[in-house]
Every structure is written in C-alpha cells, then in structure tokens.
Design a protein around this motif. Structure first.
Motif, PDB file in Angstrom:
ATOM      1  N   VAL A  97      11.162  -3.744   9.581  1.00 20.31           N
ATOM      2  CA  VAL A  97      11.333  -3.228   8.492  1.00 20.31           C
ATOM      3  C   VAL A  97      11.039  -4.563   7.278  1.00 20.31           C
ATOM      4  N   GLY A  98      10.476  -4.236   6.183  1.00 17.96           N
ATOM      5  CA  GLY A  98      10.638  -5.241   5.015  1.00 17.96           C
ATOM      6  C   GLY A  98      11.575  -4.569   3.907  1.00 17.96           C
ATOM      7  N   LEU A  99      12.503  -5.517   3.528  1.00 16.86           N
ATOM      8  CA  LEU A  99      13.432  -5.313   2.365  1.00 16.86           C
ATOM      9  C   LEU A  99      12.958  -6.001   1.331  1.00 16.86           C
ATOM     10  N   ILE A 100      12.875  -5.215   0.040  1.00 16.01           N
ATOM     11  CA  ILE A 100      12.409  -5.809  -1.094  1.00 16.01           C
ATOM     12  C   ILE A 100      13.678  -5.933  -2.081  1.00 16.01           C
ATOM     13  N   VAL A 101      13.907  -7.212  -2.184  1.00 12.83           N
ATOM     14  CA  VAL A 101      15.087  -7.681  -2.788  1.00 12.83           C
ATOM     15  C   VAL A 101      14.666  -8.583  -4.151  1.00 12.83           C
ATOM     16  N   ASP A 102      15.715  -8.661  -4.894  1.00 16.43           N
ATOM     17  CA  ASP A 102      15.223  -9.311  -6.255  1.00 16.43           C
ATOM     18  C   ASP A 102      15.201 -10.800  -6.005  1.00 16.43           C
ATOM     19  N   THR A 103      15.900 -11.467  -5.001  1.00 13.81           N
ATOM     20  CA  THR A 103      15.623 -12.851  -4.894  1.00 13.81           C
ATOM     21  C   THR A 103      16.534 -13.270  -3.451  1.00 13.81           C
ATOM     22  N   ALA A 104      15.821 -14.066  -2.837  1.00 12.65           N
ATOM     23  CA  ALA A 104      16.310 -14.570  -1.556  1.00 12.65           C
ATOM     24  C   ALA A 104      16.141 -16.050  -1.371  1.00 12.65           C
ATOM     25  N   ARG A 105      17.056 -16.897  -1.088  1.00 13.61           N
ATOM     26  CA  ARG A 105      16.547 -18.061  -0.938  1.00 13.61           C
ATOM     27  C   ARG A 105      17.736 -18.972  -0.687  1.00 13.61           C
ATOM     28  N   GLU A 106      18.757 -18.257  -0.094  1.00 11.18           N
ATOM     29  CA  GLU A 106      19.930 -19.235   0.510  1.00 11.18           C
ATOM     30  C   GLU A 106      20.229 -18.755   2.056  1.00 11.18           C
ATOM     31  N   PHE A 107      20.499 -20.003   2.819  1.00 10.49           N
ATOM     32  CA  PHE A 107      20.767 -19.593   4.070  1.00 10.49           C
ATOM     33  C   PHE A 107      22.148 -20.433   4.121  1.00 10.49           C
TER      34      PHE A 107
ATOM     35  N   GLY B 250      -0.306  -9.899  11.066  1.00  9.44           N
ATOM     36  CA  GLY B 250      -0.781  -8.764  12.099  1.00  9.44           C
ATOM     37  C   GLY B 250      -0.093  -7.515  12.291  1.00  9.44           C
ATOM     38  N   GLN B 251       1.031  -7.450  11.776  1.00  4.50           N
ATOM     39  CA  GLN B 251       1.565  -6.123  11.643  1.00  4.50           C
ATOM     40  C   GLN B 251       1.654  -5.448  10.598  1.00  4.50           C
ATOM     41  N   VAL B 252       1.679  -4.016  10.489  1.00  6.52           N
ATOM     42  CA  VAL B 252       1.957  -3.167   9.454  1.00  6.52           C
ATOM     43  C   VAL B 252       3.314  -2.742   9.309  1.00  6.52           C
ATOM     44  N   ILE B 253       4.099  -3.008   8.148  1.00  8.62           N
ATOM     45  CA  ILE B 253       5.513  -3.033   8.194  1.00  8.62           C
ATOM     46  C   ILE B 253       5.948  -2.149   6.979  1.00  8.62           C
ATOM     47  N   PRO B 254       6.804  -1.130   6.993  1.00 12.19           N
ATOM     48  CA  PRO B 254       7.168  -0.288   5.949  1.00 12.19           C
ATOM     49  C   PRO B 254       8.011  -1.005   5.051  1.00 12.19           C
TER      50      PRO B 254
ATOM     51  N   THR C 282       0.864  -1.141  -0.077  1.00 10.12           N
ATOM     52  CA  THR C 282      -0.106   0.030   0.020  1.00 10.12           C
ATOM     53  C   THR C 282       0.805   1.078   0.032  1.00 10.12           C
ATOM     54  N   PRO C 283       0.867   2.093  -1.219  1.00  6.66           N
ATOM     55  CA  PRO C 283       1.719   3.272  -1.306  1.00  6.66           C
ATOM     56  C   PRO C 283       1.377   4.177   0.108  1.00  6.66           C
ATOM     57  N   VAL C 284       2.277   4.928   0.231  1.00  9.59           N
ATOM     58  CA  VAL C 284       1.939   5.936   1.584  1.00  9.59           C
ATOM     59  C   VAL C 284       2.530   7.087   0.837  1.00  9.59           C
ATOM     60  N   PRO C 285       1.868   8.282   0.803  1.00  5.75           N
ATOM     61  CA  PRO C 285       2.125   9.659   0.361  1.00  5.75           C
ATOM     62  C   PRO C 285       3.229  10.339   1.138  1.00  5.75           C
ATOM     63  N   ASN C 286       3.998  10.945   0.237  1.00  7.32           N
ATOM     64  CA  ASN C 286       5.038  11.883   0.807  1.00  7.32           C
ATOM     65  C   ASN C 286       6.145  11.011   1.793  1.00  7.32           C
ATOM     66  N   THR C 287       6.585  10.134   1.200  1.00 15.45           N
ATOM     67  CA  THR C 287       7.623   8.962   1.985  1.00 15.45           C
ATOM     68  C   THR C 287       8.556   9.421   0.880  1.00 15.45           C
ATOM     69  N   LEU C 288       9.821   8.800   1.437  1.00 15.62           N
ATOM     70  CA  LEU C 288      11.161   9.065   0.736  1.00 15.62           C
ATOM     71  C   LEU C 288      11.054   7.934  -0.565  1.00 15.62           C
ATOM     72  N   PRO C 289      11.836   8.263  -1.531  1.00 19.74           N
ATOM     73  CA  PRO C 289      11.657   7.444  -2.981  1.00 19.74           C
ATOM     74  C   PRO C 289      11.648   5.716  -2.605  1.00 19.74           C
ATOM     75  N   PHE C 290      12.634   5.494  -1.706  1.00 19.38           N
ATOM     76  CA  PHE C 290      13.174   4.116  -1.516  1.00 19.38           C
ATOM     77  C   PHE C 290      11.929   3.485  -0.833  1.00 19.38           C
ATOM     78  N   VAL C 291      11.010   4.131  -0.150  1.00 17.18           N
ATOM     79  CA  VAL C 291      10.001   3.443   0.775  1.00 17.18           C
ATOM     80  C   VAL C 291       8.724   3.379  -0.165  1.00 17.18           C
ATOM     81  N   GLU C 292       8.688   2.018  -0.608  1.00 22.85           N
ATOM     82  CA  GLU C 292       7.705   1.630  -1.481  1.00 22.85           C
ATOM     83  C   GLU C 292       6.230   1.850  -0.867  1.00 22.85           C
ATOM     84  N   GLY C 293       5.804   1.620   0.301  1.00 22.62           N
ATOM     85  CA  GLY C 293       4.692   1.820   1.216  1.00 22.62           C
ATOM     86  C   GLY C 293       4.644   0.783   2.475  1.00 22.62           C
ATOM     87  N   VAL C 294       3.526   0.279   2.574  1.00 23.02           N
ATOM     88  CA  VAL C 294       3.479  -0.739   3.845  1.00 23.02           C
ATOM     89  C   VAL C 294       2.766  -1.855   3.419  1.00 23.02           C
ATOM     90  N   VAL C 295       3.260  -3.046   4.301  1.00 23.11           N
ATOM     91  CA  VAL C 295       2.488  -4.263   3.890  1.00 23.11           C
ATOM     92  C   VAL C 295       1.735  -4.662   5.326  1.00 23.11           C
TER      93      VAL C 295
END
Length: 156
Positions: free
Chosen positions: A90-100, A55-59, A38-51
């Motif tokens: 915080v949620g970090l949006i990345v291209d892919t993540a699948r390795e531990f 049970g949590q709202v996470i930037p 969900t986009p949030v107006p007036n945030t910095l360009p790298f903040v896509e919004g919230v998810v």
C-alpha cells in the motif's frame, strides 16, 4: 556498566498536519514523490487511486483523509511511503517524510486510555525523545479496516 539492555527499533518518521508519526522501517519498501495517481471510481474517500511503481500497481491512501484531517494539495514535500505488511502493498500519502531514526523501546508508551476510540486504534504507542512526541502508527490496524478495498484495488 549498566545491566539494562537497551533495544532500539528503526522507524521512518513522517508528518501529517504538523504531527510526527513513525512507522517501523522494516515494512517500508520505498519513499517517492507523488507523480501521478490514477483515480479509481467507487472507492472509499481516503483511497486516492492507484499508482504504478516499480512494476506494481499500488493503492494510494491519503492518510490526512483517513484520519479525518483536512485534505490539502500535494506539493514538493508530499511523499508516498510504500509499505508491505501482511501480504499487502500500500502507498501512504503523507505531508512529508525524510527522517530515519532509531527509537529506544523504553521511550515508547501505550496510547492513553482516553484516546482508545477509533483514532486510538491506529496508534501502537507514543514515543518521547526529549521534547519531541512521536505517534507510532499501528499499520496492521490501519490496513485491517480497509482490506477489502485494498484487495480489490491490488487486482486492478
């Protein structure tokens, strides 16, 4: 028998623009596919919004944009890595993540002084495993510079 004690730390590996990054697994709460932001107006360009997750709202922060890389469309490989550090989630949006992976501490070197400018501050170190180079992310530094934005969005 060797007298040298080898200490390893577990990391979650993710990719951005064909570069592999690592973050300590102890701060990772979960990884998920990107569903709705969900986009949030007036945030910095790298903040896509919230998810809304578990049970949590996470930037949600787009790390491509945060690091000055070209923004790309989300696909089936795109992941949201939810981290909790210094009382913030915080949620970090990345291209892919699948390795531990467990990385021996002796393979991690400090970032070269030549990249100690803005982008270098986000690196805690550089690990080399065979031919593979892994940039260890300094999550605290990443969150410090945007703490007011994150605090504001967490209260949404």
């Amino acid at each position: 028998m060797s007298d040298v004690l080898t200490s390893t730390q577990p990391y979650i590996l993710f990719e951005l623009a064909d570069t592999t990054f690592g973050i300590p697994s102890q701060i990772v709460q979960q990884m998920e596919m990107i569903e709705q932001i969900t986009p949030v107006p007036n945030t910095l360009p790298f903040v896509e919004g919230v998810v809304f997750s578990r049970g949590q709202v996470i930037p949600a922060i787009n790390l491509r944009v945060r690091f000055g890389l070209e923004k790309t469309s989300y696909n089936l490989r795109t992941r949201l890595i939810v981290i909790h550090s210094h009382h913030r989630t915080v949620g970090l949006i990345v291209d892919t993540a699948r390795e531990f992976i467990a990385i021996p501490e002796q393979t991690i070197q400090p970032p070269p002084e030549g990249i100690s400018n803005l982008s270098g501050r986000y690196l805690a170190g550089i690990a080399t495993l065979g031919q593979r180079v892994i940039l260890i992310l300094n999550v605290e530094e990443l969150l410090i510079n945007q703490s007011s934005v994150i605090s504001h969005q967490s209260s949404v």
